[in-house]
Design a protein around this motif. Structure first.
Motif, PDB file in Angstrom:
ATOM      1  N   LYS A 378      22.091 -15.267   5.024  1.00  0.00           N
ATOM      2  CA  LYS A 378      20.827 -16.116   3.907  1.00  0.00           C
ATOM      3  C   LYS A 378      19.520 -15.005   5.109  1.00  0.00           C
ATOM      4  N   ASN A 379      20.050 -14.443   6.065  1.00  0.00           N
ATOM      5  CA  ASN A 379      18.582 -13.988   7.106  1.00  0.00           C
ATOM      6  C   ASN A 379      19.102 -12.614   6.327  1.00  0.00           C
ATOM      7  N   ASP A 380      20.246 -12.375   6.165  1.00  0.00           N
ATOM      8  CA  ASP A 380      20.071 -10.774   5.400  1.00  0.00           C
ATOM      9  C   ASP A 380      19.273 -10.452   3.688  1.00  0.00           C
ATOM     10  N   ILE A 381      19.646 -12.081   3.217  1.00  0.00           N
ATOM     11  CA  ILE A 381      19.049 -11.501   2.117  1.00  0.00           C
ATOM     12  C   ILE A 381      17.771 -11.657   2.120  1.00  0.00           C
ATOM     13  N   LEU A 382      16.590 -12.247   3.212  1.00  0.00           N
ATOM     14  CA  LEU A 382      16.076 -12.735   2.768  1.00  0.00           C
ATOM     15  C   LEU A 382      14.989 -11.674   3.362  1.00  0.00           C
ATOM     16  N   SER A 383      15.748 -11.095   4.838  1.00  0.00           N
ATOM     17  CA  SER A 383      14.637 -10.054   5.330  1.00  0.00           C
ATOM     18  C   SER A 383      14.290  -8.372   4.255  1.00  0.00           C
ATOM     19  N   PHE A 384      16.019  -8.525   3.264  1.00  0.00           N
ATOM     20  CA  PHE A 384      15.850  -7.360   2.642  1.00  0.00           C
ATOM     21  C   PHE A 384      14.773  -7.868   2.175  1.00  0.00           C
ATOM     22  N   MET A 385      14.814  -8.834   1.464  1.00  0.00           N
ATOM     23  CA  MET A 385      13.234  -9.013  -0.211  1.00  0.00           C
ATOM     24  C   MET A 385      11.691  -8.973   0.299  1.00  0.00           C
ATOM     25  N   ALA A 386      12.098  -9.501   1.879  1.00  0.00           N
ATOM     26  CA  ALA A 386      10.585  -9.195   2.541  1.00  0.00           C
ATOM     27  C   ALA A 386      10.124  -8.213   2.844  1.00  0.00           C
ATOM     28  N   SER A 387      11.308  -7.491   3.479  1.00  0.00           N
ATOM     29  CA  SER A 387      10.673  -6.129   3.424  1.00  0.00           C
ATOM     30  C   SER A 387       9.922  -5.224   2.312  1.00  0.00           C
ATOM     31  N   ARG A 388      10.652  -5.774   1.351  1.00  0.00           N
ATOM     32  CA  ARG A 388      10.654  -4.801  -0.408  1.00  0.00           C
ATOM     33  C   ARG A 388       9.550  -5.659  -0.436  1.00  0.00           C
ATOM     34  N   LEU A 389       9.184  -6.706  -0.588  1.00  0.00           N
ATOM     35  CA  LEU A 389       7.526  -7.897  -1.085  1.00  0.00           C
ATOM     36  C   LEU A 389       6.453  -6.752   0.057  1.00  0.00           C
ATOM     37  N   GLU A 390       6.519  -6.763   1.396  1.00  0.00           N
ATOM     38  CA  GLU A 390       5.994  -6.316   2.342  1.00  0.00           C
ATOM     39  C   GLU A 390       5.403  -4.435   2.131  1.00  0.00           C
ATOM     40  N   VAL A 391       7.192  -3.473   1.449  1.00  0.00           N
ATOM     41  CA  VAL A 391       6.619  -2.212   1.249  1.00  0.00           C
ATOM     42  C   VAL A 391       5.658  -2.395  -0.283  1.00  0.00           C
ATOM     43  N   GLN A 392       5.853  -3.460  -1.134  1.00  0.00           N
ATOM     44  CA  GLN A 392       5.662  -3.480  -2.281  1.00  0.00           C
ATOM     45  C   GLN A 392       3.924  -3.930  -2.525  1.00  0.00           C
ATOM     46  N   ALA A 393       3.417  -5.213  -1.625  1.00  0.00           N
ATOM     47  CA  ALA A 393       2.586  -4.607  -0.878  1.00  0.00           C
ATOM     48  C   ALA A 393       1.280  -4.312  -0.904  1.00  0.00           C
ATOM     49  N   ASP A 394       1.837  -3.626   0.156  1.00  0.00           N
ATOM     50  CA  ASP A 394       1.147  -2.027   0.829  1.00  0.00           C
ATOM     51  C   ASP A 394       0.067  -1.145  -0.140  1.00  0.00           C
ATOM     52  N   GLU A 395       1.383  -1.287  -1.233  1.00  0.00           N
ATOM     53  CA  GLU A 395       1.083   0.061  -2.115  1.00  0.00           C
ATOM     54  C   GLU A 395       0.900  -0.230  -3.116  1.00  0.00           C
ATOM     55  N   LEU A 396       0.364  -1.822  -3.309  1.00  0.00           N
ATOM     56  CA  LEU A 396      -0.060  -2.954  -4.133  1.00  0.00           C
ATOM     57  C   LEU A 396      -1.371  -1.834  -4.084  1.00  0.00           C
ATOM     58  N   LYS A 397      -1.947  -2.721  -1.992  1.00  0.00           N
ATOM     59  CA  LYS A 397      -2.863  -3.018  -1.647  1.00  0.00           C
ATOM     60  C   LYS A 397      -3.551  -1.823  -1.743  1.00  0.00           C
ATOM     61  N   LYS A 398      -2.275  -0.337  -1.564  1.00  0.00           N
ATOM     62  CA  LYS A 398      -3.069   1.469  -0.851  1.00  0.00           C
ATOM     63  C   LYS A 398      -3.815   1.652  -2.836  1.00  0.00           C
ATOM     64  N   ALA A 399      -2.991   1.431  -3.317  1.00  0.00           N
ATOM     65  CA  ALA A 399      -3.003   1.505  -5.595  1.00  0.00           C
ATOM     66  C   ALA A 399      -4.611   1.271  -5.539  1.00  0.00           C
ATOM     67  N   ASP A 400      -4.959  -0.191  -5.067  1.00  0.00           N
ATOM     68  CA  ASP A 400      -5.737  -0.977  -5.001  1.00  0.00           C
ATOM     69  C   ASP A 400      -7.074  -0.627  -4.643  1.00  0.00           C
ATOM     70  N   ARG A 401      -6.902   0.110  -3.247  1.00  0.00           N
ATOM     71  CA  ARG A 401      -8.385   0.582  -2.821  1.00  0.00           C
ATOM     72  C   ARG A 401      -8.667   2.340  -3.736  1.00  0.00           C
ATOM     73  N   GLU A 402      -7.209   3.047  -3.701  1.00  0.00           N
ATOM     74  CA  GLU A 402      -7.405   4.070  -4.640  1.00  0.00           C
ATOM     75  C   GLU A 402      -8.028   4.286  -5.620  1.00  0.00           C
ATOM     76  N   LYS A 403      -7.506   3.105  -6.286  1.00  0.00           N
ATOM     77  CA  LYS A 403      -8.626   2.920  -7.797  1.00  0.00           C
ATOM     78  C   LYS A 403      -9.794   2.867  -7.657  1.00  0.00           C
ATOM     79  N   GLU A 404     -10.461   2.168  -6.425  1.00  0.00           N
ATOM     80  CA  GLU A 404     -11.977   1.180  -6.641  1.00  0.00           C
ATOM     81  C   GLU A 404     -12.171   2.384  -5.986  1.00  0.00           C
TER      82      GLU A 404
END
Length: 646
Positions: A378-404
């Motif tokens: 379960k930890n492996d699954i959660l860790s993988f999901m958390a890392s993916r979400l973190e990367v996606q969140a950073d990409e969204l924030k970056k895209a949001d800043r660049e768009k602004e």
């Protein structure tokens, strides 16, 4: 277990000693962090102190120079000097009284100011007519830029006199004809030259500068024009190319605090006070070694303390390792195997807390074995999901800043080009640059219409971004705003665009003026968007080419309306009209480009005021858009109902 067991007491003592050693090590870490923070604080404080010293001394110098300028102005207002320049028609000039006034000025000034060099009276073109140095009469004393500046107001500047080989303070004041001539244009100028010795004495004072600090002036050519505290003969000979000089004359900026190599090749921490108009920059510096000397001493003391503490902690760890660390290492090794999936029991036979810990550990190994595998999965699954979400969140924030950032940049750049295009187009249509032929007028009208459309689109893109991020704020004005005044202002702003399409804008009378509580700029933006849409909606072959504006009163609110006789809005797309990036006319033959944001932004602005927006439209008849704004007086009127479609 007996609390009086000597082994138990001994173990407790050992744990206390171990905690003490860890505490001492923590002190070393905290000390290192403190020194690091101290360096940052010292940099900031020294930078601020140097900046304050530079500012204070520059203010002292400018106060003296302001007094010198006042003296020059007093001579310029002398009646004898004014009469001297009044006879510009060829009649004899009143030279003797003017020369006597100049000599009297020279005599009084020299008794109190040893830096005085010369005073000159020039005509409006800068030619010297009268001077304390007769040899210079007939020469040009002022360049065109100095004449232009002096025509607006008296000023002073620092220049380098090639004949004297020194930098001088030159004060310039205009002379106006008070004998009935043109009093708005100077008839001539008074210029006074002084050495910079007073400024030199102020800057070479070592007060508050320590052993290695100094302050000096550099002109726009990079030449040091005051004495150096450390280099003999640097004045008028030393060229300074340090960052403060470059920042001042390239960007007009001050340096609050920076580390760089100065003209002596020493690394210094410096600050500057730039006066680009005056043509000088004042630089204050202190050597890096002197600035960090207190921290170096403190750092050395900390290192000695840390060395002693580390040595003590090492000795303690050495003596405690046999009784504490060895069984703990065995337990840790076994725990590592269990963590890796090899569930083994630890073999520790002790009668203290470590023995109890080992027994408890062995009792739990069997139960943990099965559950650990599930937890790892379960930890492996959660860790993988958390890392993916973190990367996606950073990409969204970056895209949001660049768009602004992109929206802000594009909006600013487009406005920079569109405003002069619109202005010159309107001047061409008004005949300012001459009459246009019908074909030229038609092309200019098309250009003006497209420029206005693009300007509206640019503002709409920026406002849509602010609306999306929740940054669109209303600045409700304290005083009530006239509703009729808003309609008139909207009409005036939209007339150039409407006239380019041969469309008229009419304000329909509706009784007494209404006072509304609103952000007038944003309400005008809503009206502009609606009128712009109305202009685009009226086809070329329409007989009724008038857009009608009206405001009517209801209880507690004012209803604004914009009516056109255009093609109307099809019923199937009316429910989607207020969506972002949606346009009612998406055909390839539409009349003008649009962003599809105007109605979305207008809806957001109206709702931010506590109002509502709706429309009534029928294909082939035209459209009527309405929106409500709260009234400032809270009164209502019994008027006919207004059609409404949400």
């Amino acid at each position: 277990m007996d609390d009086r067991n000597p082994l138990r007491v001994s173990l407790h003592t050992k744990i206390v000693l171990l905690i003490m050693a860890i505490s001492l090590a923590s002190i070393v870490l905290i000390s290192a962090i403190s020194i690091g923070n101290g360096q940052q604080l010292l940099r900031r404080d020294v930078g601020q102190r140097l900046n304050v010293i530079a500012s204070d001394r520059m203010q002292a110098i400018e106060s003296i120079w302001d007094l010198r300028l006042e003296q020059t102005e007093a001579l310029a207002s002398n009646p004898n000097v004014q009469n001297f320049l009044a006879s510009a028609d060829g009649s004899p000039r009143a030279e003797n009284p003017a020369r006597n006034s100049v000599r009297e000025f020279e005599s009084l000034t020299k008794t109190r100011d040893t830096t005085f060099l010369a005073v000159r009276i020039t005509d409006g073109g800068g030619k010297i007519l009268l001077s304390t140095d007769p040899a210079t009469e007939g020469d040009n004393a002022l360049d065109p830029d100095m004449i232009r500046r002096a025509s607006f107001s008296p000023f002073y500047t620092v220049t380098f006199d090639d004949e004297l080989g020194i930098a001088v303070l030159e004060t310039v004041a205009p002379i106006y004809d008070q004998t009935g001539g043109n009093t708005s244009i100077p008839a001539g100028f008074v210029t006074a030259l002084r050495e910079l010795d007073r400024a030199n004495r102020i800057l070479t004072n070592p007060l508050f500068l320590g052993d290695t600090g100094e302050i000096y002036l550099v002109d726009r050519n990079g030449l040091m024009i005051t004495d150096s505290r450390f280099v003999e003969g640097a004045k008028y000979h030393q060229v300074v190319e340090s960052p403060p000089v470059q920042e001042c004359f390239a960007n007009g900026a001050d340096v609050v605090g920076g580390l760089y190599a100065n003209y002596r090749g020493s690394y210094v921490y410096g600050a500057s006070n730039c006066d680009k108009n005056l043509g000088v920059v004042l630089i204050s510096e202190v050597d890096r070694d002197e600035m960090f000397l207190p921290l170096k001493t403190l750092q050395y003391q900390y290192l000695l303390m840390a060395g002693g503490i580390i040595a003590a902690a090492g000795a303690s760890a050495f003596f405690l390792s046999r009784s504490i660390l060895k069984p703990l290492f065995r337990l840790r090794t076994t725990m590592g195997k269990v963590e890796a999936g090899y569930f083994e029991k630890v073999d520790i036979a002790r009668r203290d807390e470590i023995g109890e810990l080992a027994a408890s550990f062995n009792a739990m190994v069997e139960e943990i074995g099965i559950k650990t595998k599930k937890i790892h999965l379960k930890n492996d699954i959660l860790s993988f999901m958390a890392s993916r979400l973190e990367v996606q969140a950073d990409e969204l924030k970056k895209a949001d800043r660049e768009k602004e950032e992109f929206a802000l940049m594009v909006s600013h750049e487009l406005k920079t080009f569109l405003v002069p295009i619109i202005g010159y187009s309107e001047l061409m249509l008004d005949g300012t640059f001459g009459e246009l032929s019908p074909i030229q007028r038609e092309k200019v009208m098309i250009m003006l219409e497209r420029a206005w459309s693009l300007l509206y689109m640019t503002q709409n893109v920026l406002d849509a971004r602010m609306l999306e991020t929740g940054k669109l704020r209303m600045n409700i004005e304290k005083e009530p705003v006239s509703a009729n005044a808003l309609l008139k202002e909207c009409k005036n702003r939209a007339l150039p665009l409407a006239r380019s399409r041969n469309i008229d804008i009419a304000i329909m009378e509706s009784g007494a003026d209404l006072a509304v509580s609103c952000d007038s700029g944003r309400v005008l933006q809503v009206l502009d968007n609606l009128v712009s849409n109305a202009v685009k909606a009226i086809p070329e072959n329409s007989h009724d080419r008038t857009i009608r504006l009206r405001v009517e009163g209801r209880i507690g609110e004012a209803i604004f309306s914009v009516k056109d006789s255009g093609t109307g809005i099809p019923e199937e797309i009316q429910p989607r009209l207020f969506r972002k990036f949606y346009e009612s006319d998406t055909s390839p033959t539409r009349q003008a480009a649009a962003s599809g944001l105007g109605l979305t932004i207008s809806k957001g602005i109206v709702e931010a005021h506590g109002g509502r927006i709706w429309f009534v439209s029928a294909p082939g008849v035209g459209s009527s858009f309405y929106f409500s704004i709260p009234r400032a007086d809270g009164k209502g009127a019994d008027l006919r109902p207004v059609g409404e479609r949400r």
